[in-house]
Design an enzyme around this catalytic site. Structure first.
Site, mmCIF file in Angstrom:
data_model
loop_
_atom_site.group_PDB
_atom_site.id
_atom_site.type_symbol
_atom_site.label_atom_id
_atom_site.label_comp_id
_atom_site.label_asym_id
_atom_site.label_seq_id
_atom_site.Cartn_x
_atom_site.Cartn_y
_atom_site.Cartn_z
ATOM 1 N N CYS A 41 3.504 29.675 -15.070
ATOM 2 C CA CYS A 41 2.985 30.196 -16.329
ATOM 3 C C CYS A 41 2.418 29.105 -17.229
ATOM 4 C CB CYS A 41 4.082 30.969 -17.036
ATOM 5 S SG CYS A 41 4.594 32.352 -16.022
ATOM 6 N N PRO A 66 0.835 -1.204 0.000
ATOM 7 C CA PRO A 66 0.000 0.000 0.000
ATOM 8 C C PRO A 66 0.871 1.256 0.000
ATOM 9 C CG PRO A 66 0.138 -0.877 2.221
ATOM 10 C CD PRO A 66 0.876 -1.849 1.327
ATOM 11 N N GLY A 67 0.465 2.252 -0.749
ATOM 12 C CA GLY A 67 1.173 3.526 -0.757
ATOM 13 C C GLY A 67 0.217 4.596 -0.265
ATOM 14 N N ARG A 68 -0.648 5.011 -1.193
ATOM 15 C CA ARG A 68 -1.597 6.095 -0.920
ATOM 16 C C ARG A 68 -2.402 5.877 0.371
ATOM 17 N NH1 ARG A 68 -3.758 8.865 -5.419
ATOM 18 N NH2 ARG A 68 -3.191 7.032 -6.655
ATOM 19 N N TYR A 108 1.997 11.027 -3.312
ATOM 20 C CA TYR A 108 2.264 11.533 -4.658
ATOM 21 C C TYR A 108 2.158 13.065 -4.706
ATOM 22 C CZ TYR A 108 1.421 6.574 -5.295
ATOM 23 O OH TYR A 108 1.481 5.204 -5.162
HETATM 24 N N1 LLP Z 1 2.975 -1.369 -6.049
HETATM 25 C C1 LLP Z 1 3.317 -1.027 -7.304
HETATM 26 C C2 LLP Z 1 4.039 -1.988 -8.130
HETATM 27 C C3 LLP Z 1 2.958 0.238 -7.808
HETATM 28 O O1 LLP Z 1 3.282 0.562 -9.058
HETATM 29 C C4 LLP Z 1 2.254 1.154 -6.980
HETATM 30 C C5 LLP Z 1 1.887 2.477 -7.477
HETATM 31 C C6 LLP Z 1 1.950 0.760 -5.666
HETATM 32 C C7 LLP Z 1 2.314 -0.509 -5.239
HETATM 33 C C8 LLP Z 1 1.226 1.651 -4.717
HETATM 34 O O2 LLP Z 1 -0.041 1.957 -5.160
HETATM 35 P P1 LLP Z 1 -1.031 2.764 -4.171
HETATM 36 O O3 LLP Z 1 -1.307 1.860 -2.985
HETATM 37 O O4 LLP Z 1 -0.361 3.997 -3.753
HETATM 38 O O5 LLP Z 1 -2.225 3.002 -5.008
HETATM 39 N N2 LLP Z 1 1.074 9.294 -9.062
HETATM 40 C C9 LLP Z 1 -0.233 8.666 -9.102
HETATM 41 C C10 LLP Z 1 -0.218 7.254 -8.572
HETATM 42 C C11 LLP Z 1 0.835 6.365 -9.216
HETATM 43 C C12 LLP Z 1 0.839 4.961 -8.688
HETATM 44 C C13 LLP Z 1 2.020 4.221 -9.163
HETATM 45 N N3 LLP Z 1 2.153 2.899 -8.645
HETATM 46 C C14 LLP Z 1 -1.226 9.535 -8.353
HETATM 47 O O6 LLP Z 1 -0.863 10.595 -7.866
HETATM 48 O O7 LLP Z 1 -2.413 9.205 -8.277
#
Ligand code: LLP
Length: 423
Positions: A344, A276-278, A373
């Site tokens: 700009c 998990p990231g977000r 992000y």
């Molecule tokens: N694992 C892999 C292999 C990933 O590519 C990603 C995110 C994650 C885990 C984590 O995903 P999450 O749990 O955060 O959804 N910049 C974009 C999001 C890019 C996500 C890239 N990969 C935004 O601001 O929405």
């Protein structure tokens, strides 16, 4: 749930006044809440405790060492996509045995570094990558523990730029070619096949695509078993969405997600890994900005703030909604305004036609849900220094990344020798 809230008319980060913080560190700045981070990690990991799962935070979402160290102290691992992220994770106290290395373009140098540190697993995304990893490992007299990232061809029903699990995407290996690739991998002397990994996209607001992907992975693990390839670890990726409020569909809870995992993985005898990231950091961070001018033109009101698209690119890149609140609460009437930055470009906006009480120059605004992000995707476009990042814990705060100086920006460049010689 998070720990940003109004207290007697002023927006606070835990016990810290944001007006006071703005005076002390200047604006714009990112502000992260320790209690929120801890809560998000504890709730998510708590659902998988009985399954003995490994939670590896997707460092790409927020790679500030202060944030990583906070998660590391709770036992969190890391999902990384570069040598830089491995180094940051380790600097924050995350052990290599808790690091998985994802990404379609790992270089031999990065592989060497990760092998030297003895990380838990490489999530391999292609045959050429597998071959190079094997060669690098052999040259070091090592074996690389791997999972192959399969692409289950499931539509995650999220923004096109953050969908990864469909066959047109560059990610993973199709289910059809995965079995021969596993057979090939099993015969390589520098490779230890230990897992399967999957990640279908980010900010998912429905559990159905997860269930579909997990079911395909479960069937595939059985196919591997039938082919004599034993799998001990299953990396189910990240991607669970968070509430950004303005959203039409509220994302499912971690509890409901855990239930789907339990259902789909029932009877699968593997260590589970999550990335998990977000979910962990998104609502644990805000961006605080000051209004520079309020410009009225052709029937529109532009609230021009000192943060810009270079600091938080999500609204313009993904049409993302971030709630915007005044730091000093007001019950003045709301009207549609555009909240824009000084860069700009017409794309430099945080919100268009958003209902807001028109602020005055000098007022502070908060952009919510900016912990994921946000700072990591910022740049110095328009020669704007990277903003400060601050962490709060109760009534205490710590600057976890000082604001970049102009000297930092100018000092990175060099005048070419032939011009310097003229001087
Ligand atoms: N694992 C892999 C292999 C990933 O590519 C990603 C995110 C994650 C885990 C984590 O995903 P999450 O749990 O955060 O959804 N910049 C974009 C999001 C890019 C996500 C890239 N990969 C935004 O601001 O929405």
């Amino acid at each position: 749930m998070d720990y940003f809230q109004y207290k007697q008319g002023e927006y606070f980060a835990e016990g810290v006044s944001l007006s006071k913080l703005a005076e002390e560190v200047g604006t714009p700045f990112y502000c992260y809440s320790t209690a929120t981070l801890e809560r998000h990690y504890t709730v998510f990991s708590g659902h998988f405790k009985s399954l003995g799962a490994k939670v590896c935070f997707a460092v790409k979402a927020n790679s500030n060492v202060g944030v990583l160290a906070t998660l590391a102290r709770l036992g969190c691992g890391a999902d990384v996509v570069s040598e830089g992220e491995i180094r940051l994770a380790m600097a924050a106290g995350i052990k290599p045995k808790d690091i998985v290395f994802s990404g379609v373009g790992k270089t031999p140098a990065e592989m060497r570094f990760a092998l030297k540190e003895n990380i838990f697993q490489f999530n391999v995304e292609s045959e050429p990558e597998l071959e190079i990893l094997n060669e690098v490992a052999l040259s070091m007299g090592k074996r690389a523990r791997i999972a192959i990232r399969v692409n289950p061809d499931v539509d995650p029903k999220t923004h096109a730029k953050i969908s990864t699990g469909q066959k047109e995407s560059k990610f993973g290996v199709s289910m059809r070619s995965a079995l021969p690739l596993y057979t090939f991998a099993a015969g390589l002397k520098g490779i230890d096949v230990q897992g399967v990994s999957v990640h279908i996209g980010s900010q998912l607001t429905s559990l159905t695509p997860f269930a579909q992907a997990f079911a395909r992975v479960r069937e595939f693990v059985q196919e591997l078993k039938d082919a004599g390839i034993a799998i001990s670890s299953l990396d189910l990726g990240g991607g669970l969405g968070i509430p950004y409020d303005g959203q039409e569909v509220a994302p499912p809870s971690p509890e409901a997600y855990a239930e789907i995992v339990r259902q789909e993985m029932n009877g699968v005898d593997c260590e589970l890994v999550f990335e998990p990231g977000r979910l962990l950091v998104g609502n644990a961070g805000i961006l605080v900005t000051r209004v520079i001018y309020v410009k009225k033109s052709e029937g529109r009101v532009f609230v021009i703030v000192d943060a810009a698209m270079n600091d938080l690119i999500r609204p313009t890149l993904y049409d993302a909604h971030h709630d915007i609140l005044p730091v000093m609460e007001t019950d003045a009437a709301q009207t549609p305004v555009d909240v824009v930055g000084p860069v700009c470009e017409t794309g430099d906006y945080f919100a268009e036609q958003r209902m807001l009480a028109i602020p005055k120059a000098g007022d502070l605004l908060v952009l919510r849900s900016a912990g994921a992000y946000g700072a990591v995707m910022s740049s110095t476009y328009n020669a704007r220094p990277l903003v400060a990042e601050v962490m709060v814990k109760g009534s205490d705060y710590s600057v976890v990344r000082p604001r970049q100086s102009y000297d930092d920006i100018i000092g990175r460049d060099r005048i070419p020798g032939w011009i310097a010689e003229e001087a």
